[in-house]
Design an enzyme around this catalytic site. Structure first.
Site, short mmCIF file in Angstrom:
data_model
loop_
_atom_site.label_atom_id
_atom_site.label_comp_id
_atom_site.label_asym_id
_atom_site.label_seq_id
_atom_site.Cartn_x
_atom_site.Cartn_y
_atom_site.Cartn_z
N CYS A 86 45.60 60.46 44.91
CA CYS A 86 44.99 60.70 43.61
C CYS A 86 44.18 62.00 43.62
O CYS A 86 44.77 63.07 43.71
CB CYS A 86 44.15 59.49 43.19
SG CYS A 86 43.73 59.43 41.43
N HIS A 203 47.78 54.65 44.21
CA HIS A 203 46.86 54.27 45.28
C HIS A 203 47.44 53.20 46.21
O HIS A 203 47.27 52.00 45.96
CB HIS A 203 45.57 53.72 44.66
CG HIS A 203 44.70 54.73 44.01
ND1 HIS A 203 43.65 55.34 44.67
CD2 HIS A 203 44.71 55.25 42.76
CE1 HIS A 203 43.05 56.19 43.84
NE2 HIS A 203 43.68 56.16 42.67
N GLU A 205 46.29 52.42 49.10
CA GLU A 205 45.17 51.75 49.80
C GLU A 205 44.59 50.60 48.99
O GLU A 205 43.85 49.78 49.54
CB GLU A 205 44.09 52.78 50.15
CG GLU A 205 43.10 53.13 49.06
CD GLU A 205 43.64 54.03 47.96
OE1 GLU A 205 42.84 54.49 47.12
OE2 GLU A 205 44.86 54.31 47.93
#
Length: 234
Positions: A86, A203, A205
């Protein structure tokens, strides 16, 4: 494996990345402050999401000049693994480690939802546990995620198989409706020519634990990195 997670003023996904590496996958992880002059002895650097320096000027433009970024560039140029997520993707483009730029979403709205992606290149340290053409789902949360590159750069990305993820439907079709931000060619993530630097807007994660809901497709990115590093070290 040791992950280094860069922390800028305004980062808000640094702890997510640290948690994934350290607590979910049991690897060594450490935070690296933006004013540090070296990334230290790490196997991979994560440039996380957030709003570094409040997105002043444009996303990533100020963070690119943080002292640590000079060493991130050195680390990448020497073959070190770098993952920009990002805002991290935006910073890597500003730093010249990846081509192109990220612009305001075409609808001028902040998008926060899950996006489905098609894996275009599974021959990278970040994706080798995926199948080419596989559809995965990662969260997105950005207002400036529209990837753009001019025609010559876009041709190079295609010719060199540097496009790693494209926004797609759940059946893997590349359509305008599947594109949440207007990115050219539905591009969601790219690698550099050497394949050791990946930038993506979604994302991974944030979706490494199925317990949290939303699936755990992001785990494939971390597991790919961990297995790649172990193989190289063997």
């Amino acid at each position: 494996m040791t992950f280094g997670v860069i922390v800028f003023p305004g980062s808000n996904c640094d702890h997510d990345a640290y948690h994934a590496a350290k607590h979910v996958f049991g690897q060594e992880a450490r935070f690296i402050w933006h004013q540090d002059e070296t990334v230290g002895d790490v196997d991979a650097v994560i440039v996380p999401g957030g709003f570094s320096y409040g997105d002043y000027l444009r996303s990533g433009a100020v963070a690119r000049f943080s002292p640590v970024m000079q060493d991130v560039v050195r680390f990448a140029n020497e073959g070190g693994l770098v993952l920009g997520i990002c805002n991290g993707f935006q910073i890597l483009c500003e730093a010249g480690l990846l081509p192109g730029t990220l612009m305001r979403n075409d609808n001028l709205r902040f998008r926060c939802n899950h996006a489905t992606l098609r894996v275009e290149n599974n021959q990278t340290p970040f994706t080798h546990l995926m199948d080419k053409g596989q559809v995965v789902s990662f969260p997105i949360a950005h207002g400036e995620g529209r990837y753009f590159a001019d025609g010559d750069v876009l041709d190079e990305l295609r010719d060199n198989d540097q496009i790693v993820f494209r926004y797609a439907t759940e059946t893997g079709d590349i359509t305008k409706d599947a594109n949440p931000n207007g990115s050219i060619d539905n591009i969601a993530g790219i690698v550099n020519r050497d394949g050791n630097v990946l930038g993506l807007m979604p994302h991974p994660e944030r979706c490494v634990e199925s317990l949290l809901g939303g699936g755990d497709d992001g785990a494939l990115v971390f597991r790919s990195l961990i297995e790649h590093t172990a193989t190289v070290a063997a």
